[in-house]
Scaffold this motif. Structure first.
Motif, PDB file in Angstrom:
ATOM      1  N   PRO A   1       2.846   5.929  -8.530  1.00 20.39           N
ATOM      2  CA  PRO A   1       1.372   5.484  -8.349  1.00 20.39           C
ATOM      3  C   PRO A   1       0.421   6.627  -8.465  1.00 20.39           C
ATOM      4  N   GLU A   2      -0.877   6.098  -8.661  1.00 18.66           N
ATOM      5  CA  GLU A   2      -1.795   6.872  -9.041  1.00 18.66           C
ATOM      6  C   GLU A   2      -2.676   7.006  -7.771  1.00 18.66           C
ATOM      7  N   PHE A   3      -3.457   8.024  -7.663  1.00 18.64           N
ATOM      8  CA  PHE A   3      -4.402   8.142  -6.566  1.00 18.64           C
ATOM      9  C   PHE A   3      -5.678   8.572  -6.796  1.00 18.64           C
TER      10      PHE A   3
ATOM     11  N   THR B   1       9.803   5.700   1.926  1.00 22.08           N
ATOM     12  CA  THR B   1       9.743   5.271   0.649  1.00 22.08           C
ATOM     13  C   THR B   1       8.405   5.695  -0.158  1.00 22.08           C
ATOM     14  N   GLY B   2       7.502   5.849   0.758  1.00 25.84           N
ATOM     15  CA  GLY B   2       5.986   6.088   0.313  1.00 25.84           C
ATOM     16  C   GLY B   2       5.237   4.948   0.069  1.00 25.84           C
TER      17      GLY B   2
ATOM     18  N   ARG C   1      -1.288  11.687 -10.221  1.00 24.62           N
ATOM     19  CA  ARG C   1       0.054  10.515 -10.187  1.00 24.62           C
ATOM     20  C   ARG C   1       1.473  11.599  -9.429  1.00 24.62           C
ATOM     21  N   ILE C   2       2.138  10.752  -8.589  1.00 24.01           N
ATOM     22  CA  ILE C   2       3.140  11.402  -8.098  1.00 24.01           C
ATOM     23  C   ILE C   2       4.356  10.462  -8.302  1.00 24.01           C
ATOM     24  N   THR C   3       5.547  10.799  -7.888  1.00 21.47           N
ATOM     25  CA  THR C   3       6.674  10.070  -8.201  1.00 21.47           C
ATOM     26  C   THR C   3       7.344   9.616  -6.670  1.00 21.47           C
TER      27      THR C   3
ATOM     28  N   GLY D   1       0.799  -1.137  -0.037  1.00 20.93           N
ATOM     29  CA  GLY D   1       0.071  -0.055   0.126  1.00 20.93           C
ATOM     30  C   GLY D   1       0.993   1.193   0.114  1.00 20.93           C
ATOM     31  N   TRP D   2       0.381   2.201   0.449  1.00 20.89           N
ATOM     32  CA  TRP D   2       0.945   3.595   0.372  1.00 20.89           C
ATOM     33  C   TRP D   2       0.875   4.316   1.732  1.00 20.89           C
ATOM     34  N   THR D   3       1.926   4.804   1.793  1.00 20.12           N
ATOM     35  CA  THR D   3       2.106   5.746   3.374  1.00 20.12           C
ATOM     36  C   THR D   3       1.282   6.946   3.535  1.00 20.12           C
ATOM     37  N   THR D   4       1.149   7.363   4.512  1.00 24.57           N
ATOM     38  CA  THR D   4       0.510   8.770   4.766  1.00 24.57           C
ATOM     39  C   THR D   4       0.982   9.835   4.014  1.00 24.57           C
TER      40      THR D   4
END
Length: 353
Positions: A53-55, A181-182, A44-46, A16-19
């Motif tokens: 990833p895209e949110f 790391t995200g 999308r961010i790097t 998953g993705w971090t806060t």
């Protein structure tokens, strides 16, 4: 079916993705709206290691001079307390540079020793850098001034924070915005061990001379009462004795107590530094030999041996655990002691200082 897989193979766990990653994506979406591009459906961010990833947006709001976006955190298959929480970022023009604010549900730092200074929002360095990079990149592309105030909020954060170590670490009023790391890796030990390290940092910054790491809530309560320690002195060691002791070896505190039930401490006494049942087992033949009673080798658990031998076994476990810790981590300017309890919370064995 291939030769290397079978129906019994466990399914691959979803990451998953971090806060911090969610806050960064929300910041980018809010900036797009503030600076005239409008809210995207997805953003999308790097991440620091190059992942892209895209949110999807869960919240969009805008007013005179500000815009706000929200993203539902997906922690994958990790049992993260913040899974499903909405992470929001509101952006507005600042008086100069990028300024971070704590909105509803994001904590404030009240104790020294953390990566962020006292009086600052609990938004860690890497997420801050990631958000700053979004501001700089978009400002350059759109010809805008990179003077932006970013307010991160987590509407349910104050309630969720009570299930974390934040209150003990001196982070008041909500959650921390974390991540290096995200990416959230399912059932990773890294987050727990990092919290142990931050607890040691805070204890040292407060000038504490005695800390304790315990395997669970009962042993923690007993050790606190036994030694008269405050909450700031208690490290959430759990199964990670090695993670705590290795960090203490580099960042020493004069006195360290280790407390736990007889099974966990028996593993420590055998030299194990990860006390989880999947990674270490009580070596019953070893204890049978030490106690001079071959019948003990046929028993199933350390508790069963204790029921057969009582205090002799408990005291031996405490002493051997102390010797194992001192053999590996002695000579670092620290003194150690060990407290062993039974399931009722009664002290049944001690050794050391």
């Amino acid at each position: 079916m291939s030769e290397t897989t079978s129906q019994s193979d466990p399914p691959k766990l979803r990451r998953g993705w971090t806060t911090g990653a969610c806050a960064t994506a929300a910041t980018r979406a809010a900036l797009m709206a503030l600076w005239g591009e409008g809210f995207p459906d997805r953003v999308r961010i790097t991440l620091p290691k190059g992942e892209r990833p895209e949110f999807a947006l869960s919240h969009m709001a805008q007013g005179e001079g500000w815009a706000e976006a929200g993203i539902i955190k997906d922690a994958g298959d990790d049992p993260d307390v913040t899974h499903g929480a909405e992470i929001r970022a509101r952006v507005a023009v600042s008086a100069g540079g990028v300024i971070f604010r704590a909105g509803k549900g994001v904590g404030m730092v009240t104790k020294a020793g953390l990566p962020i200074g006292v009086g600052e929002p609990a938004i860690n360095p890497v997420p801050r850098r990631m958000m700053c990079e979004q501001v700089e990149e978009m400002a350059a592309r759109l010809g805008k001034s990179p003077d932006v105030e970013i307010t991160v909020s987590i509407p349910e954060g104050e309630t969720l924070a009570q299930k974390t170590w934040n209150p003990r670490l001196g982070i008041k009023g909500g959650l921390s915005v974390l991540g290096t790391t995200g990416i959230v890796r399912p059932f990773s030990c890294a987050a727990w061990i990092a919290s142990i390290h931050r607890g040691i940092d805070v204890a040292r910054a407060e000038g504490l001379t005695h800390v304790a790491g315990c395997t669970g809530a009962t042993s923690e309560r007993v050790v606190m009462a036994h030694h008269g320690l405050g909450e700031s002195a208690m490290l959430d060691m759990g199964d990670f004795a090695g993670g705590m002791l290795k960090y203490l070896a580099k960042h020493p505190v004069p006195r360290v107590t280790i407390g736990g039930g007889i099974g966990k401490i028996a593993k420590l006494a055998q030299g194990e530094m990860d006390l989880h049942s999947k990674r270490a087992q009580v070596d019953l033949p070893y204890w049978a030999e030490l106690l001079g009673d071959p019948k003990l080798a046929q028993m199933n658990t350390a508790l069963e041996v204790y029921e057969a031998r009582g205090g002799d076994f408990a005291r031996l476990v405490a002493q051997k655990a102390l010797e194992a810790v001192e053999a590996r981590f002695g000579g670092q300017g620290m003194s150690f002691d060990v407290v062993v309890i039974d399931r009722a919370g009664t002290i049944i064995g001690t050794a050391g200082a």
